[in-house]
Write a protein that holds these residues in place. Sequence first.
Motif, PDB file in Angstrom:
ATOM      1  N   GLN A   1       0.808  -1.213   0.000  1.00  0.00           N
ATOM      2  CA  GLN A   1       0.000   0.000   0.000  1.00  0.00           C
ATOM      3  C   GLN A   1       0.844   1.267   0.000  1.00  0.00           C
ATOM      4  N   LEU A   2       1.999   1.244   0.672  1.00  0.00           N
ATOM      5  CA  LEU A   2       2.853   2.434   0.668  1.00  0.00           C
ATOM      6  C   LEU A   2       3.251   2.794  -0.751  1.00  0.00           C
ATOM      7  N   ASN A   3       3.672   1.826  -1.545  1.00  0.00           N
ATOM      8  CA  ASN A   3       4.085   2.116  -2.909  1.00  0.00           C
ATOM      9  C   ASN A   3       2.911   2.588  -3.754  1.00  0.00           C
ATOM     10  N   ARG A   4       1.735   2.027  -3.526  1.00  0.00           N
ATOM     11  CA  ARG A   4       0.565   2.468  -4.291  1.00  0.00           C
ATOM     12  C   ARG A   4       0.216   3.917  -3.945  1.00  0.00           C
ATOM     13  N   TRP A   5       0.376   4.272  -2.674  1.00  0.00           N
ATOM     14  CA  TRP A   5       0.152   5.667  -2.304  1.00  0.00           C
ATOM     15  C   TRP A   5       1.209   6.570  -2.940  1.00  0.00           C
ATOM     16  N   ILE A   6       2.474   6.139  -2.923  1.00  0.00           N
ATOM     17  CA  ILE A   6       3.541   6.929  -3.537  1.00  0.00           C
ATOM     18  C   ILE A   6       3.256   7.161  -5.022  1.00  0.00           C
ATOM     19  N   GLN A   7       2.798   6.114  -5.717  1.00  0.00           N
ATOM     20  CA  GLN A   7       2.466   6.262  -7.140  1.00  0.00           C
ATOM     21  C   GLN A   7       1.338   7.277  -7.325  1.00  0.00           C
TER      22      GLN A   7
ATOM     23  N   GLU B   1      10.859   2.677   1.532  1.00  0.00           N
ATOM     24  CA  GLU B   1      10.380   1.338   1.855  1.00  0.00           C
ATOM     25  C   GLU B   1       9.503   1.306   3.106  1.00  0.00           C
ATOM     26  N   THR B   2       9.605   2.342   3.933  1.00  0.00           N
ATOM     27  CA  THR B   2       8.813   2.376   5.165  1.00  0.00           C
ATOM     28  C   THR B   2       8.046   3.692   5.247  1.00  0.00           C
ATOM     29  N   TRP B   3       6.944   3.664   5.978  1.00  0.00           N
ATOM     30  CA  TRP B   3       6.143   4.873   6.143  1.00  0.00           C
ATOM     31  C   TRP B   3       6.931   5.964   6.872  1.00  0.00           C
ATOM     32  N   LYS B   4       7.791   5.566   7.800  1.00  0.00           N
ATOM     33  CA  LYS B   4       8.575   6.556   8.543  1.00  0.00           C
ATOM     34  C   LYS B   4       9.498   7.321   7.615  1.00  0.00           C
ATOM     35  N   GLU B   5      10.228   6.594   6.756  1.00  0.00           N
ATOM     36  CA  GLU B   5      11.132   7.242   5.801  1.00  0.00           C
ATOM     37  C   GLU B   5      10.359   8.137   4.843  1.00  0.00           C
ATOM     38  N   TYR B   6       9.217   7.648   4.400  1.00  0.00           N
ATOM     39  CA  TYR B   6       8.414   8.420   3.458  1.00  0.00           C
ATOM     40  C   TYR B   6       7.909   9.714   4.094  1.00  0.00           C
ATOM     41  N   LEU B   7       7.409   9.630   5.320  1.00  0.00           N
ATOM     42  CA  LEU B   7       6.853  10.814   5.977  1.00  0.00           C
ATOM     43  C   LEU B   7       7.925  11.864   6.252  1.00  0.00           C
ATOM     44  N   VAL B   8       9.150  11.419   6.555  1.00  0.00           N
ATOM     45  CA  VAL B   8      10.255  12.371   6.744  1.00  0.00           C
ATOM     46  C   VAL B   8      10.531  13.106   5.438  1.00  0.00           C
ATOM     47  N   GLN B   9      10.540  12.353   4.329  1.00  0.00           N
ATOM     48  CA  GLN B   9      10.775  12.951   3.017  1.00  0.00           C
ATOM     49  C   GLN B   9       9.678  13.945   2.651  1.00  0.00           C
ATOM     50  N   LYS B  10       8.419  13.539   2.816  1.00  0.00           N
ATOM     51  CA  LYS B  10       7.303  14.401   2.432  1.00  0.00           C
ATOM     52  C   LYS B  10       7.176  15.609   3.355  1.00  0.00           C
ATOM     53  N   LYS B  11       7.572  15.456   4.582  1.00  0.00           N
ATOM     54  CA  LYS B  11       7.558  16.589   5.502  1.00  0.00           C
ATOM     55  C   LYS B  11       8.454  17.699   4.973  1.00  0.00           C
TER      56      LYS B  11
END
Length: 379
Positions: free
Chosen positions: A175-181, A261-271
Motif C-alpha cells: 500500500q505504501l508504494n501504491r500511495w507513492i504512485q 520502503e517504510t512509512w517513517k522514511e516516506y513521511l520524513v521525506q514528504k515533511k
Amino acid sequence: MGLFLLWFFFGIGVIIQGVYLLMIFGRTAWFKSTSKSSSNQQPEEGVTVLVAAHNEFQNLKTLIPKLFEQDYPKFDVMIVNDRSTDRTKRLLEEMMAKYPKLRSVTIKYTPNHVTSKKFALTLGIKVAKNDVILLTDADCVPNSDQWIRKMTAPVRQEGKTFAIGYSGYQEKSGQLNRWIQFETILTALFYLSFGLWKAPFMGIGRNLCYRKSFFMEVKAFKGLWHLEGGDDDLFVNNYATGKNAAIVIDPAATTVSVPKETWKEYLVQKKRHLHAGKYYRGEDKRKIGIFSMSHALFWVGGFGLLIYFGIGMQWEHFSAVLGIILLRSVLMMSVFNSAAKTIQGKAPKMNPILNDLFYLGYFWVLGSVSYQAKDIQWK
C-alpha cells in the motif's frame, strides 16, 4: 440549515473538482505533443548532468554507467560528493578512470549559515563546464537513452531558461508504494498542468534543466539559504514564468527513482517537500489550496448527505448524491490513468479511489505539521 450547508459544501466541491479534473488536470492527462523534431544540422550545445550525493555509494554505482549510455554527443557528468563517509570517494576515482567525461568535486564541510544541498548544488554549478545544467538525484536513473536530448531541448533550441520534467518511482508491492504512485501523479498533475497553462510554479530536482548563467545572475538561492529543501521547487517558483519555462512531457524524458520502503522514511521525506510549500507565492498556494479545500468539501458534504438521506430513507436523493460521487470517482480514475500513461508510458497500480480518500488526512494533517515544522533535514 444543516441540510442547506451540506448541499452547499457538496455543490461547491463538485463544481471546483470538475474544473480541476477536466480543465486543468485534463491538460496533462490528454496532452498531445505539438513540437516538431529538431534539425540535427546545427551543433549540439554541451550539457552538464549534475548530481549532489551524500553517502550514495550504491546508488551512484548504478547511476553513473546509466548516464554514460545516453545518446547525446556532447555532455559531461558532475558528481558533488557532499561530506560522504562511505565508499563514494573511492568509487568516483574508479569511475573517473573509466569514464573520461565524469568529474567530481568534494565538499568536506558546510558553512553554518547555509543548508547542505543548496551549498553542494551551488558549488557544482559554479564549476560546471557547460551552461546547460540538467539535474537529477543519485537514486534516480533515466528512463531512456534520449533523456538528455529531450529534457534539454527547450533550453538548447527554444530559448527557454527552464525545462521542467517528471520523475516517477519504481513500482513495488504494498500500500505504501501504491500511495507513492498516486501522490506522485497528483503532484505532477499540479505542476505540469499549470505549466502547460503558462503558469508554472514548481519543478522537481530529480529532473530539472536550466541555464548556469541565469542561476549565477540571479544568485538563485538568495533568500533561501536557511531553508532545508526548496533548491528545486522554490527556485522555479521564484523565477519561472510562462515565457521562460517549458514543460517536457515524454516518457523518454523521465527519470525513475527508488521509493521509500517504510512509512517513517516516506513521511520524513514528504515533511521536507511540503514544508517548502510554505514559501510559495500566495497565488501558487491557492492553486493547491483551492483543490484541497474543494476536495474536502466534496467528501464532507457527500458523506453528510448520504447519512442524512439514508437515515431519512429518502432513497431518490440518496441515489442522486451517490451517483454524483461515483461519477466523479470514475472521472478521477480516468484522468489519473490517462495522465500516468501520457507522462510515464504506463499506469501503475495506485488504488485511485482509496488513496483519494486517504488524501484528506495526508494533506490536512501532514500538511499542517510540515507547515509548522522546524526540524527539516536533507541528509
